[in-house]
Motif scaffolding. Structure first.
Motif, PDB file in Angstrom:
ATOM      1  N   LEU A 197       0.838  -1.201   0.000  1.00 50.32           N
ATOM      2  CA  LEU A 197       0.000   0.000   0.000  1.00 50.32           C
ATOM      3  C   LEU A 197       0.872   1.250   0.000  1.00 50.32           C
ATOM      4  CD1 LEU A 197      -2.862   1.137   0.091  1.00 50.32           C
ATOM      5  CD2 LEU A 197      -2.751   1.036   2.589  1.00 50.32           C
ATOM      6  N   PHE A 198       1.980   1.204   0.761  1.00 47.91           N
ATOM      7  CA  PHE A 198       2.913   2.329   0.771  1.00 47.91           C
ATOM      8  C   PHE A 198       3.471   2.559  -0.631  1.00 47.91           C
ATOM      9  CE2 PHE A 198       7.352   3.666   0.799  1.00 47.91           C
ATOM     10  CZ  PHE A 198       7.268   4.882   1.455  1.00 47.91           C
ATOM     11  N   MET A 199       3.890   1.492  -1.297  1.00 46.84           N
ATOM     12  CA  MET A 199       4.450   1.634  -2.641  1.00 46.84           C
ATOM     13  C   MET A 199       3.408   2.161  -3.623  1.00 46.84           C
ATOM     14  SD  MET A 199       7.103  -1.480  -3.253  1.00 46.84           S
ATOM     15  CE  MET A 199       8.665  -1.520  -2.367  1.00 46.84           C
ATOM     16  N   GLU A 200       2.179   1.667  -3.492  1.00 48.17           N
ATOM     17  CA  GLU A 200       1.111   2.151  -4.375  1.00 48.17           C
ATOM     18  C   GLU A 200       0.877   3.640  -4.153  1.00 48.17           C
ATOM     19  OE1 GLU A 200      -0.903   0.908  -7.513  1.00 48.17           O
ATOM     20  OE2 GLU A 200      -0.804  -0.747  -6.086  1.00 48.17           O
ATOM     21  N   SER A 201       0.940   4.074  -2.885  1.00 47.53           N
ATOM     22  CA  SER A 201       0.729   5.496  -2.590  1.00 47.53           C
ATOM     23  C   SER A 201       1.845   6.346  -3.173  1.00 47.53           C
ATOM     24  CB  SER A 201       0.634   5.720  -1.079  1.00 47.53           C
ATOM     25  OG  SER A 201       1.900   5.588  -0.446  1.00 47.53           O
TER      26      SER A 201
END
Length: 337
Positions: A197-201
């Motif tokens: 989720l961090f990478m997607e953000s």
């Protein structure tokens, strides 16, 4: 002896995926983490370091490079016009030689955007040269669909061919804000349930910066440099290393101007034309970026890291880091360890 490999095909195609798999298998050994990230560790005879590949639900791949190839390394490529790649060089350099865009080096703190046309060429790494970078790969069609799903609307026009070439070779100042979110991906090492989720953000943040960059109509770097003669350009390109070498007692603009055989005004305006920012802002950013890397990669005390990057006291370093990153050095280390 320089190793040469070849990649070709459309993004997401079975043929290209198979070529990448064969390429990685020929140079590295693979380990897969719980979130699906595959870490390819270079074989000793190939070099030192890792290439990490993370597949996101959005359909994009994030590739993180931290490598130094023994004997040099070359990868030839032939990609169709729908191939999308956005790459930020964190440290080191990679030489690009493209049939249409020409030749150049993707250097530290620069961003490369693939043109929306067929590309064919070679990327090369020198013997033992460390290259650290983050790349987002996918397709232009997939990118438009993804942005549409986010309500971002259509991509801005890519612009004239000359501008597209400058972006591909990492010379576009307008794309430099993309570096921030991508560098956060490079520095993030913590394995946690929220990692994807961090990478997607950060992907979304990078694409937002990309849209803003494509909307800016700035002249390409060689147009901005035209008023500078070759001697001045060479002198200005030495300024960042001079500042870094003397970071514990930084020279003033007047000192740098004397060393560069130009006036203070000429130095300041010429440097901004080449790098898109002021001399001291560039140096401050470089020092803090290096500090962020040391916080993640070493167990050095915060005070030692502050001194290493040129700060006279821990309090000055802490204030500067917090102002730049929005958090303290200690909290940044915990978040990325």
């Amino acid at each position: 002896m320089t190793r040469v490999h070849q990649l070709s095909g459309a993004a997401g195609s079975t043929a290209l995926d198979a070529m990448y798999a064969a390429y990685y298998a020929s140079i590295a050994q693979a380990d897969e983490s719980r979130d699906g990230t595959v870490r390819h560790r270079l074989r000793p005879e190939v070099g030192d370091g890792t290439i990490e590949v993370t597949s996101l639900r959005s359909g994009f791949h994030i590739v993180r490079y931290d490598v130094a190839f023994a004997g040099g390394h070359q990868v030839g490529y032939t990609f169709p016009g729908d191939h999308f790649e956005l790459e930020h060089c964190v440290d080191g350099r990679m030489h690009i030689r493209d049939a249409n865009a020409g030749a150049g080096d993707l250097q530290a703190r620069s961003v490369s955007l693939s043109p929306r046309c067929a590309t064919e060429g070679v990327v090369a790494h020198g013997d033992g040269e460390r290259y650290r970078a983050v790349s987002i790969t996918g397709s232009w069609t997939g990118l438009e669909s993804y942005l549409g799903g986010l309500g971002a609307g259509a991509l801005p026009a890519i612009g004239p061919e000359k501008v597209a070439r400058e972006r591909y070779l990492g010379r576009s100042v307008a794309l430099r804000p993309v570096a921030g979110p991508l560098e956060e991906i490079f520095l993030h090492r913590r394995l946690s349930p929220g990692r994807l989720l961090f990478m997607e953000s950060r992907l979304v943040a990078a694409l937002a910066a990309l849209i803003d960059g494509l909307s800016v109509t700035t002249p390409p770097a060689d147009d901005r440099d035209r008023a500078l003669d070759d001697h001045e350009v060479a002198a200005l390109r030495r300024v960042p290393e001079l500042l870094w070498r003397e970071r514990h007692a930084p020279p003033t603009l007047a000192d740098l101007a004397r060393a560069s055989s130009m006036s203070v005004r000429r130095l300041a305006t010429g440097f901004r034309a080449l790098y898109g920012t002021s001399v001291m802002d560039y140096h401050r950013r470089r020092c803090l970026d290096r500090a962020a890397a040391l916080l993640v990669e070493t167990d050095w005390p915060v005070a030692r890291i502050g001194h290493e990057v040129g700060y006279a006291s821990p309090s000055n370093f802490g204030y500067a880091f917090r102002r730049d990153r929005g958090t303290t050095p200690a909290r940044f280390r915990r978040a990325h360890s």
